[in-house]
Design a protein around this motif. Structure first.
Motif, PDB file in Angstrom:
ATOM      1  N   LEU A   7       0.825  -1.198   0.000  1.00 15.04           N
ATOM      2  CA  LEU A   7       0.000   0.000   0.000  1.00 15.04           C
ATOM      3  C   LEU A   7       0.865   1.256   0.000  1.00 15.04           C
ATOM      4  CD1 LEU A   7      -2.878   1.131   0.097  1.00 15.04           C
ATOM      5  CD2 LEU A   7      -2.768   1.024   2.587  1.00 15.04           C
ATOM      6  N   ASP A   8       1.918   1.240   0.788  1.00 11.92           N
ATOM      7  CA  ASP A   8       2.841   2.390   0.817  1.00 11.92           C
ATOM      8  C   ASP A   8       3.489   2.587  -0.554  1.00 11.92           C
ATOM      9  OD1 ASP A   8       2.359   3.018   3.435  1.00 11.92           O
ATOM     10  OD2 ASP A   8       4.053   1.853   4.223  1.00 11.92           O
ATOM     11  N   ASN A   9       3.885   1.492  -1.183  1.00 11.78           N
ATOM     12  CA  ASN A   9       4.540   1.596  -2.479  1.00 11.78           C
ATOM     13  C   ASN A   9       3.569   2.085  -3.560  1.00 11.78           C
ATOM     14  OD1 ASN A   9       6.979   0.787  -1.442  1.00 11.78           O
ATOM     15  ND2 ASN A   9       6.705  -1.367  -1.983  1.00 11.78           N
ATOM     16  N   TYR A  10       2.322   1.654  -3.459  1.00 11.23           N
ATOM     17  CA  TYR A  10       1.313   2.132  -4.410  1.00 11.23           C
ATOM     18  C   TYR A  10       1.069   3.633  -4.220  1.00 11.23           C
ATOM     19  CZ  TYR A  10      -0.121  -2.376  -6.318  1.00 11.23           C
ATOM     20  OH  TYR A  10      -0.148  -3.581  -6.992  1.00 11.23           O
ATOM     21  N   ASN A  11       1.111   4.084  -2.998  1.00  5.84           N
ATOM     22  CA  ASN A  11       0.922   5.511  -2.719  1.00  5.84           C
ATOM     23  C   ASN A  11       2.079   6.324  -3.303  1.00  5.84           C
ATOM     24  OD1 ASN A  11      -0.609   7.663  -1.391  1.00  5.84           O
ATOM     25  ND2 ASN A  11       1.146   7.799  -0.012  1.00  5.84           N
ATOM     26  N   ILE A  12       3.305   5.787  -3.159  1.00  9.95           N
ATOM     27  CA  ILE A  12       4.480   6.448  -3.733  1.00  9.95           C
ATOM     28  C   ILE A  12       4.379   6.443  -5.263  1.00  9.95           C
ATOM     29  CG2 ILE A  12       6.986   6.249  -4.053  1.00  9.95           C
ATOM     30  CD1 ILE A  12       7.077   5.133  -1.147  1.00  9.95           C
ATOM     31  N   PHE A  13       3.983   5.297  -5.826  1.00 17.60           N
ATOM     32  CA  PHE A  13       3.788   5.194  -7.278  1.00 17.60           C
ATOM     33  C   PHE A  13       2.786   6.264  -7.757  1.00 17.60           C
ATOM     34  CE2 PHE A  13       0.556   3.525 -10.247  1.00 17.60           C
ATOM     35  CZ  PHE A  13       1.283   3.534 -11.429  1.00 17.60           C
ATOM     36  N   TYR A  14       1.698   6.445  -7.021  1.00 13.54           N
ATOM     37  CA  TYR A  14       0.662   7.405  -7.395  1.00 13.54           C
ATOM     38  C   TYR A  14       1.226   8.829  -7.436  1.00 13.54           C
ATOM     39  CZ  TYR A  14      -3.682  10.107  -7.094  1.00 13.54           C
ATOM     40  OH  TYR A  14      -4.693  11.007  -7.318  1.00 13.54           O
ATOM     41  N   GLU A  15       2.024   9.187  -6.437  1.00 15.03           N
ATOM     42  CA  GLU A  15       2.596  10.534  -6.386  1.00 15.03           C
ATOM     43  C   GLU A  15       3.610  10.750  -7.510  1.00 15.03           C
ATOM     44  OE1 GLU A  15       1.676  13.066  -4.737  1.00 15.03           O
ATOM     45  OE2 GLU A  15       0.253  12.055  -3.431  1.00 15.03           O
ATOM     46  N   ALA A  25       8.077  14.312  -6.162  1.00 15.78           N
ATOM     47  CA  ALA A  25       7.297  13.317  -5.432  1.00 15.78           C
ATOM     48  C   ALA A  25       7.842  13.109  -4.030  1.00 15.78           C
ATOM     49  CB  ALA A  25       7.285  11.993  -6.202  1.00 15.78           C
ATOM     50  N   SER A  26       9.187  13.083  -3.924  1.00 18.24           N
ATOM     51  CA  SER A  26       9.800  12.892  -2.605  1.00 18.24           C
ATOM     52  C   SER A  26       9.487  14.062  -1.671  1.00 18.24           C
ATOM     53  CB  SER A  26      11.316  12.719  -2.740  1.00 18.24           C
ATOM     54  OG  SER A  26      11.937  13.929  -3.178  1.00 18.24           O
ATOM     55  N   GLU A  27       9.432  15.287  -2.230  1.00 20.61           N
ATOM     56  CA  GLU A  27       9.100  16.462  -1.428  1.00 20.61           C
ATOM     57  C   GLU A  27       7.651  16.409  -0.930  1.00 20.61           C
ATOM     58  OE1 GLU A  27       9.974  19.651  -4.064  1.00 20.61           O
ATOM     59  OE2 GLU A  27      12.155  19.586  -3.697  1.00 20.61           O
ATOM     60  N   ALA A  39      11.244   2.282  -3.779  1.00 19.30           N
ATOM     61  CA  ALA A  39       9.857   1.821  -3.675  1.00 19.30           C
ATOM     62  C   ALA A  39       9.293   1.489  -5.054  1.00 19.30           C
ATOM     63  CB  ALA A  39       9.003   2.889  -3.005  1.00 19.30           C
ATOM     64  N   ILE A  40       9.598   2.328  -6.038  1.00 24.38           N
ATOM     65  CA  ILE A  40       9.107   2.076  -7.400  1.00 24.38           C
ATOM     66  C   ILE A  40       9.712   0.779  -7.940  1.00 24.38           C
ATOM     67  CG2 ILE A  40       9.103   2.914  -9.781  1.00 24.38           C
ATOM     68  CD1 ILE A  40       7.206   4.421  -7.908  1.00 24.38           C
ATOM     69  N   LYS A  41      11.030   0.569  -7.693  1.00 25.73           N
ATOM     70  CA  LYS A  41      11.705  -0.650  -8.172  1.00 25.73           C
ATOM     71  C   LYS A  41      11.121  -1.893  -7.515  1.00 25.73           C
ATOM     72  CE  LYS A  41      16.226  -2.695  -8.980  1.00 25.73           C
ATOM     73  NZ  LYS A  41      15.724  -4.061  -8.695  1.00 25.73           N
ATOM     74  N   LYS A  42      10.836  -1.808  -6.193  1.00 21.49           N
ATOM     75  CA  LYS A  42      10.254  -2.949  -5.482  1.00 21.49           C
ATOM     76  C   LYS A  42       8.874  -3.280  -6.033  1.00 21.49           C
ATOM     77  CE  LYS A  42      12.551  -2.706  -0.983  1.00 21.49           C
ATOM     78  NZ  LYS A  42      12.370  -2.504   0.472  1.00 21.49           N
TER      79      LYS A  42
END
Length: 283
Positions: A7-15, A25-27, A39-42
């Motif tokens: 779920l965390d990785n999907y949230n990062i992917f979304y941003e 996105a990191s900001e 996270a994107i690679k995982k």
């Protein structure tokens, strides 16, 4: 990979998909850029697909990445709605709100929904106050009241839920011999109608007694003090048993709609929920 990590990785992917840039996105996520990349690679390794193409324009979604993005966007929106629902329910566990109303109309309209509401939400306190319409509407606009149960008034610029309709009539006791009028105090809709009547009938020198509400007006009526103007639903039984008689029947009076005024800008979760109880009781 467990559900929360995914779920965390999907949230990062979304941003990243929204920003098209790892740094931005990191900001927005308040994590480091390397953590975003990892996270994107995982996520790509876990799904076995390529989600992004790195180009001069930034992070561009692949064809399958776009399809994943659309599903993730819908899923995150659903999760947000669930969180809002939970927060709303938490807001209903405790609290209070105040309703302005006359006691007679409150007895007819409010008792059943209040009884059910406090049964379902016992830690929420509901207070009822009485005042004239103008003062209660002023309190509603400033958030001191959450609802006002009163007559419809086209000059009030707030949402109104109609609950029932009745009419006005002039009445006096059958043994009344005085020409005195009993009027509800200034600020009420009834008072405005009374003033209009007196002017149109040219009662310039009429004796007028002003009282705070219908209850005392009707008690004085029973003692033969004078004539008053009231909503018909209050005296229907007294008219049937001949305790009161209707007068000035030739004077045309408007029908009256009773209902609930509310201020949508200042509503709390508790008052919003109570509004649904009112609507259920009066569909």
């Amino acid at each position: 990979m467990d559900f929360l990590t995914n779920l965390d990785n999907y949230n990062i992917f979304y941003e990243v998909a929204n920003c098209k840039n790892l740094t931005k996105a990191s900001e927005r996520l308040f994590i480091s850029q390397p953590a975003v990349s990892q996270a994107i690679k995982k996520l790509e390794d876990n799904l076995g697909i390529v989600l992004f193409i790195r180009s001069k324009k930034g992070m561009e979604l692949t064809s399958i990445g776009q399809k994943v993005f659309e599903r993730v966007e819908l899923s995150l929106s659903t999760i947000k709605n669930i969180e809002e629902l939970i927060n709303e329910e938490k807001g209903l566990l405790r609290g209070e709100f105040v309703i302005g109303s006359g006691s007679n109309i409150a007895r007819i309209v409010l008792c059943k929904p209040i009884a059910q509401f406090v049964k379902d939400y016992p830690l929420i306190n509901i207070d009822l106050i009485e005042n004239v319409q103008t003062k209660m509407i002023s309190m509603l606009k400033t958030g001191k009241l959450q609802f006002v149960l009163t007559q419809f008034n086209e000059e009030i610029d707030l949402p109104f839920i109609p609950l029932f309709e009745t009419s006005y009539c002039f009445v006096k006791s059958t043994d009344c011999s005085t020409e005195r009028f009993i009027s509800i105090s200034e600020g009420s809709y009834t008072h405005l109608l009374f003033e209009k009547f007196l002017k149109e009938k040219n009662f310039k020198n009429a004796q007028i007694m002003h009282v705070a509400g219908y209850k005392i007006a009707l008690e004085l009526l029973e003692l033969g003090v004078g004539t008053t103007l009231v909503p018909r639903f209050l005296i229907e039984e007294s008219l049937k048993n001949k305790k009161f008689e209707e007068v000035y029947c030739d004077y045309v009076l408007p029908s009256i709609t009773y209902g609930l005024y509310y201020n949508p800008v200042l509503m709390t979760p508790a008052s919003k929920k109570f509004l649904s109880y009112i609507k259920n009781e009066n569909p």
